[in-house]
Structures are given as structure tokens and as C-alpha cells.
Write a protein that holds these residues in place. Structure first.
Motif, PDB file in Angstrom:
ATOM      1  N   THR A 111      30.400  -8.804 -11.214  1.00  0.00           N
ATOM      2  CA  THR A 111      30.919  -7.570 -10.200  1.00  0.00           C
ATOM      3  C   THR A 111      30.351  -8.372  -8.900  1.00  0.00           C
ATOM      4  O   THR A 111      30.692  -7.988  -7.534  1.00  0.00           O
ATOM      5  N   SER A 112      28.825  -8.445  -9.104  1.00  0.00           N
ATOM      6  CA  SER A 112      28.227  -7.938  -8.233  1.00  0.00           C
ATOM      7  C   SER A 112      27.061  -8.402  -8.049  1.00  0.00           C
ATOM      8  O   SER A 112      26.445  -8.702  -9.318  1.00  0.00           O
ATOM      9  N   VAL A 113      26.095  -9.259  -6.701  1.00  0.00           N
ATOM     10  CA  VAL A 113      24.911  -9.745  -6.574  1.00  0.00           C
ATOM     11  C   VAL A 113      23.976  -9.967  -6.370  1.00  0.00           C
ATOM     12  O   VAL A 113      24.947  -9.272  -4.717  1.00  0.00           O
ATOM     13  N   ALA A 114      22.580  -9.801  -6.305  1.00  0.00           N
ATOM     14  CA  ALA A 114      21.658  -9.478  -5.421  1.00  0.00           C
ATOM     15  C   ALA A 114      20.334 -10.139  -5.821  1.00  0.00           C
ATOM     16  O   ALA A 114      19.882 -10.187  -6.401  1.00  0.00           O
ATOM     17  N   SER A 150      11.509 -11.858  -2.616  1.00  0.00           N
ATOM     18  CA  SER A 150      11.376 -12.751  -2.492  1.00  0.00           C
ATOM     19  C   SER A 150      12.131 -13.382  -3.175  1.00  0.00           C
ATOM     20  O   SER A 150      11.922 -15.125  -2.720  1.00  0.00           O
ATOM     21  N   GLY A 151      13.378 -13.615  -3.982  1.00  0.00           N
ATOM     22  CA  GLY A 151      14.124 -14.483  -4.513  1.00  0.00           C
ATOM     23  C   GLY A 151      13.944 -14.736  -5.358  1.00  0.00           C
ATOM     24  O   GLY A 151      14.582 -15.526  -6.251  1.00  0.00           O
ATOM     25  N   ARG A 152      12.522 -14.266  -6.384  1.00  0.00           N
ATOM     26  CA  ARG A 152      12.746 -14.585  -7.494  1.00  0.00           C
ATOM     27  C   ARG A 152      13.852 -13.907  -8.620  1.00  0.00           C
ATOM     28  O   ARG A 152      14.063 -14.622  -9.338  1.00  0.00           O
ATOM     29  N   LEU A 153      13.627 -12.726  -8.017  1.00  0.00           N
ATOM     30  CA  LEU A 153      15.346 -12.360  -8.799  1.00  0.00           C
ATOM     31  C   LEU A 153      16.572 -12.407  -8.619  1.00  0.00           C
ATOM     32  O   LEU A 153      16.682 -12.522  -7.032  1.00  0.00           O
ATOM     33  N   LEU A 154      17.927 -12.747  -8.967  1.00  0.00           N
ATOM     34  CA  LEU A 154      19.004 -12.335  -9.315  1.00  0.00           C
ATOM     35  C   LEU A 154      19.080 -11.415  -9.703  1.00  0.00           C
ATOM     36  O   LEU A 154      19.559 -12.082 -10.941  1.00  0.00           O
ATOM     37  N   ILE A 155      20.332 -10.515  -9.196  1.00  0.00           N
ATOM     38  CA  ILE A 155      20.460  -9.365 -10.332  1.00  0.00           C
ATOM     39  C   ILE A 155      22.330  -9.192 -10.012  1.00  0.00           C
ATOM     40  O   ILE A 155      22.417  -9.698  -9.177  1.00  0.00           O
ATOM     41  N   GLY A 156      22.392  -9.495 -11.514  1.00  0.00           N
ATOM     42  CA  GLY A 156      24.104  -8.837 -11.416  1.00  0.00           C
ATOM     43  C   GLY A 156      24.295  -7.790 -12.343  1.00  0.00           C
ATOM     44  O   GLY A 156      23.975  -6.997 -13.147  1.00  0.00           O
ATOM     45  N   GLY A 157      24.945  -6.975 -11.472  1.00  0.00           N
ATOM     46  CA  GLY A 157      25.979  -6.012 -12.197  1.00  0.00           C
ATOM     47  C   GLY A 157      27.559  -6.183 -13.142  1.00  0.00           C
ATOM     48  O   GLY A 157      28.440  -7.465 -12.463  1.00  0.00           O
ATOM     49  N   TYR A 158      27.756  -6.153 -13.762  1.00  0.00           N
ATOM     50  CA  TYR A 158      28.586  -7.093 -14.881  1.00  0.00           C
ATOM     51  C   TYR A 158      29.520  -5.692 -15.576  1.00  0.00           C
ATOM     52  O   TYR A 158      29.232  -4.731 -15.472  1.00  0.00           O
ATOM     53  N   ASP A 159      30.749  -6.280 -15.891  1.00  0.00           N
ATOM     54  CA  ASP A 159      31.780  -4.890 -16.404  1.00  0.00           C
ATOM     55  C   ASP A 159      31.134  -4.454 -17.855  1.00  0.00           C
ATOM     56  O   ASP A 159      32.406  -3.540 -18.031  1.00  0.00           O
ATOM     57  N   ASP A 160      30.339  -4.856 -18.290  1.00  0.00           N
ATOM     58  CA  ASP A 160      29.903  -4.394 -20.034  1.00  0.00           C
ATOM     59  C   ASP A 160      28.998  -2.946 -19.664  1.00  0.00           C
ATOM     60  O   ASP A 160      28.177  -2.868 -21.044  1.00  0.00           O
ATOM     61  N   PHE A 161      28.703  -2.402 -18.371  1.00  0.00           N
ATOM     62  CA  PHE A 161      28.492  -1.526 -18.080  1.00  0.00           C
ATOM     63  C   PHE A 161      26.718  -2.038 -17.782  1.00  0.00           C
ATOM     64  O   PHE A 161      25.887  -0.351 -17.099  1.00  0.00           O
ATOM     65  N   SER A 162      25.974  -3.296 -17.462  1.00  0.00           N
ATOM     66  CA  SER A 162      24.968  -3.507 -18.026  1.00  0.00           C
ATOM     67  C   SER A 162      24.756  -3.792 -16.809  1.00  0.00           C
ATOM     68  O   SER A 162      25.782  -4.282 -15.692  1.00  0.00           O
ATOM     69  N   ALA A 218      12.964  -1.035  -3.370  1.00  0.00           N
ATOM     70  CA  ALA A 218      14.631  -0.731  -4.670  1.00  0.00           C
ATOM     71  C   ALA A 218      15.647  -1.551  -5.149  1.00  0.00           C
ATOM     72  O   ALA A 218      15.710  -2.354  -3.550  1.00  0.00           O
ATOM     73  N   LEU A 219      16.696  -1.319  -5.649  1.00  0.00           N
ATOM     74  CA  LEU A 219      17.811  -1.740  -6.116  1.00  0.00           C
ATOM     75  C   LEU A 219      18.342  -0.606  -6.689  1.00  0.00           C
ATOM     76  O   LEU A 219      17.704   0.847  -7.197  1.00  0.00           O
ATOM     77  N   CYS A 220      19.974  -0.723  -6.408  1.00  0.00           N
ATOM     78  CA  CYS A 220      20.762   0.621  -6.288  1.00  0.00           C
ATOM     79  C   CYS A 220      21.801  -0.627  -6.678  1.00  0.00           C
ATOM     80  O   CYS A 220      22.387  -1.131  -6.691  1.00  0.00           O
ATOM     81  N   THR A 221      22.005   0.761  -7.921  1.00  0.00           N
ATOM     82  CA  THR A 221      23.445   0.042  -9.052  1.00  0.00           C
ATOM     83  C   THR A 221      24.429   1.196  -8.572  1.00  0.00           C
ATOM     84  O   THR A 221      24.263   2.606  -8.769  1.00  0.00           O
ATOM     85  N   GLY A 222      25.674   1.280  -8.048  1.00  0.00           N
ATOM     86  CA  GLY A 222      26.625   2.135  -8.186  1.00  0.00           C
ATOM     87  C   GLY A 222      28.270   1.771  -9.309  1.00  0.00           C
ATOM     88  O   GLY A 222      27.958   0.663  -9.785  1.00  0.00           O
ATOM     89  N   SER A 223      28.820   2.416 -10.029  1.00  0.00           N
ATOM     90  CA  SER A 223      29.244   2.717 -11.330  1.00  0.00           C
ATOM     91  C   SER A 223      30.669   3.047 -11.154  1.00  0.00           C
ATOM     92  O   SER A 223      30.637   4.416 -10.630  1.00  0.00           O
ATOM     93  N   TRP A 224      31.479   2.719 -12.052  1.00  0.00           N
ATOM     94  CA  TRP A 224      32.673   3.802 -11.857  1.00  0.00           C
ATOM     95  C   TRP A 224      32.831   5.233 -12.485  1.00  0.00           C
ATOM     96  O   TRP A 224      33.297   5.878 -13.146  1.00  0.00           O
ATOM     97  N   ASP A 225      30.707   4.686 -13.273  1.00  0.00           N
ATOM     98  CA  ASP A 225      30.562   6.822 -13.618  1.00  0.00           C
ATOM     99  C   ASP A 225      30.199   7.724 -13.110  1.00  0.00           C
ATOM    100  O   ASP A 225      29.888   8.828 -12.825  1.00  0.00           O
ATOM    101  N   THR A 226      31.162   7.099 -12.066  1.00  0.00           N
ATOM    102  CA  THR A 226      30.842   8.062 -10.580  1.00  0.00           C
ATOM    103  C   THR A 226      29.490   8.488 -10.115  1.00  0.00           C
ATOM    104  O   THR A 226      29.246   8.747  -9.050  1.00  0.00           O
ATOM    105  N   LEU A 227      28.390   7.985 -10.986  1.00  0.00           N
ATOM    106  CA  LEU A 227      26.881   7.354  -9.845  1.00  0.00           C
ATOM    107  C   LEU A 227      26.507   6.513  -9.378  1.00  0.00           C
ATOM    108  O   LEU A 227      27.479   5.629  -9.674  1.00  0.00           O
ATOM    109  N   LEU A 228      25.274   6.716  -8.631  1.00  0.00           N
ATOM    110  CA  LEU A 228      24.858   5.555  -7.977  1.00  0.00           C
ATOM    111  C   LEU A 228      23.357   5.816  -9.063  1.00  0.00           C
ATOM    112  O   LEU A 228      22.335   6.651  -8.337  1.00  0.00           O
TER     113      LEU A 228
END
Length: 348
Positions: free
Chosen positions: A276-279, A283-295, A334-344
């Protein structure tokens, strides 16, 4: 167009494809002595609780207010948070609860924007002295489909993308479309502004392509292929020389603007859902992804065909529903994630 002209055009296309293939003679598989990446200290430090509906989007403020972020939820609220203290700075009621995107102006941190199924980009001015904002200062109306993403360019302009297959470049003060970008053949789901060149931006679309645009030319500079399904998210590498993507084909990919090619793919046999989302990390060393399976999965961008993420935060250890959005703060702490569980959740 005559038959001879069509044949010549086809021959030129084949020649161009051959030259591109010949240029793909190196990649991350040639990298040696890459140090082992450790992310064991990445833990949830804060939880932002206040929405009563699915969180669909979030965006960090710029460098002057690196602790602040804005989130949008289908409870009909836009909330500006202090991620360090977890306090709500402002709660903005929206005319339409069907919101899909939000953005924080990065230069002065004095405006936020949002949009969704109302086809509008609504812009709100936020002031330090006031905790109540009830009306949009500007409503930008020209798209014929839902607003999927918006990003400020300075404090005077904004780029929007839409389900009508277009992106638009706006003058905020005049509420006027300055340029339209129309080369996509499917819903445009995401845009990202080049951090080192505000005249260029990337868009990702349901036509399974990304396009590089130059605002000064009002035309597509290059088209990037490789994904097999909808591209839901794009994000620029910190240097502005590359960008990452996330798609419904269960893969994230890294493209380099200097060679106009895909240079790495991040996927695993055990990951079968869409992104659903990437950032990128600072440094660019990490590519972070948000997934449909809650992970949430973090990939090492220096490893060729990594196969497995460098770090994963899966169901039971993170969110209890779809991870719909994420972002890294402007200072990279810091990394922030938002979800359909209503939380960040804020990780550091």
C-alpha cells in the motif's frame, strides 16, 4: 500514417529495446563486502490514538517541525499530531469523510491538504495559536475522479493525482490548474516530488507503469515498466537519483533515473499480498513497505534479489489490520505507520 512509416517506427522501437537490454550489464549482484544490516532496535515507541475510523493516509511535516505529522481517517477528521508527546495539535473536521490522502506543506509547515472521493483537494491553514480549524482556505476542483494523492511544492503550488488518470499542477492562491499531465492509461495512485529538483516528480498508476515528469515540459520524460499489477505507491530515494515503488503484484522495486532502468526487486515467496505504501530511510539503505496482510517489511536496498526482508513487523507485533500508509520523518529518526485498525504507531 502509412505502412512504411509504421514499419520504420516499429524498427526504431525494437532497436531502442535492444540498446536498453545491452545497457543492463550490471546491478547489485556485483556489490561485494556489503556490511550486515541490523535493525533490531526498531521498536514501537509511541502510539497515536484518537481516530475512530480507518486511517487512510499520513504525512510528516518538513524539517522545521520534524516531530509533527498529519493523518486522515474515514471518521471525517484530519488530525495534526506531535509524534513525540502524542498530543493532538489540531483536529480538522472534513466535509467528506471519504478521504484517501493528506499532505503536510514542507517549507513553512503552515498548511495541510487532503482529498478523496469528493474529487477535491482541500487545503487548510494551520496556526500555532489556534487549535480549531473548521473551513478549508482553498478547494481545488478540476479532477473528474477521486483524489488519490497530493504533495506540496513549496507553499504556493501542489501536485495532485486522481482516478481520472491525470496529475495536475496547481497555483494554490488562485485555485488554478497550471498544467495537466495525461499520459497514464489508468488511475494514478501516487506521486512523489524529487527532493533535490522540485521541477520533477514521479507518478505510479494502475496501468502498472511509473512515469517521470518535468513540470517545465508538461510531458512525460520517461516511462518505467516491470510491475505486473497496479502500482499503489512511489517514493523518491533521498538523493533524488532513484525511486522505489510498491504494487499489488507483491513486490517493491527500485528504479534508477540515471539509466532509466529497474535495478532491484524486493519480494518473497511468503509474501503474497499487495503493498500500500513505501518510504526510504534517511540514508536510503532501507526501503520500507506497508502491506495488506497487516505487516511492515524493511528491505536492504544494497542486497541483490534479497528474498527476505531485513526486518519485518508482522501481525501480532504491529497493527491488527491493513497497513495503509507510512512515512519517515524529515530528520530520519522515526517511522510512522497508519492502519485500518484506527491507530498510528511511531517506531524509532
Amino acid at each position: 500514417m502509412g505502412d512504411d512509416a509504421k514499419a520504420q517506427l516499429q524498427a526504431l522501437r525494437e532497436e531502442l529495446q535492444t540498446l536498453k537490454s545491452q545497457g543492463q550489464n550490471g546491478g547489485f549482484e556485483t556489490v561485494s563486502n556489503v556490511s550486515q544490516l541490523t535493525t533490531g532496535n526498531l521498536k514501537a515507541r509511541r502510539q497515536l490514538k484518537g481516530h475512530f475510523g480507518k486511517v487512510y493516509a499520513m504525512h510528516w511535516a518538513g524539517a522545521g517541525s520534524s516531530e509533527e505529522l498529519v493523518s486522515a481517517s474515514q471518521d471525517g477528521k484530519l488530525i495534526v499530531w506531535n509524534a513525540q508527546s502524542t498530543l493532538k495539535k489540531q483536529a480538522i473536521p472534513l466535509r467528506s469523510s471519504w478521504v484517501m490522502t493528506c499532505a503536510f506543506e514542507q517549507d513553512k509547515n503552515q498548511m495541510v491538504a487532503c482529498g478523496g472521493l469528493d474529487n477535491l483537494c482541500s487545503i487548510y491553514k494551520i496556526e500555532a495559536e489556534s487549535t480549531t480549524v473548521t473551513r478549508a482556505s482553498k478547494e481545488l476542483q478540476a479532477h473528474d475522479g477521486y483524489l488519490s494523492c497530493c504533495r506540496f511544492i513549496g507553499s504556493d503550488h501542489i501536485i495532485t493525482s486522481s482516478g481520472d488518470s491525470t496529475c495536475m499542477y496547481w497555483d494554490i492562491e488562485r485555485s488554478e490548474v497550471l498544467k495537466s499531465f495525461t499520459d497514464h492509461n489508468g488511475d494514478v495512485m501516487s506521486v512523489a516530488i524529487n527532493p533535490n529538483d522540485k521541477n520533477t516528480f514521479i507518478s505510479g498508476s494502475c496501468d502498472a507503469t511509473c512515469k517521470l515528469w518535468d513540470i517545465r515540459q508538461q510531458q512525460c520524460v520517461s516511462t518505467f515498466t516491470g510491475h505486473e499489477s497496479d502500482i499503489n505507491a512511489v517514493s523518491f530515494f533521498p538523493s533524488g537519483m532513484a525511486f522505489g515503488t510498491g504494487s499489488d503484484d507483491s513486490s517493491c522495486r527500485l528504479y534508477d533515473l540515471r539509466c532509466y532502468q529497474e535495478v532491484n526487486t524486493f519480494m518473497s515467496d511468503r509474501i503474497l499480498c499487495g503493498i500500500t505504501s513505501v518510504a526510504f530511510s534517511k540514508s536510503g539503505r532501507l526501503l520500507i513497505g506497508g502491506y495488506d496482510d497487516f505487516s511492515t517489511h524493511c528491505w536492504d536496498t544494497l542486497k541483490a534479489n534479497p528474498g527476505n526482508p531485513a526486518f519485518s513487523n508482522e501481525k501480532g507485533h504491529g497493527h491488527e489490520n491493513r497497513v495503509s500508509c507510512l512515512g519517515v520523518s524529515s530528520d530520519g529518526t522515526a517511522l510512522c505507520t497508519g492502519s485500518w485498525d484506527t491507530l498510528l504507531k511511531v517506531y524509532a
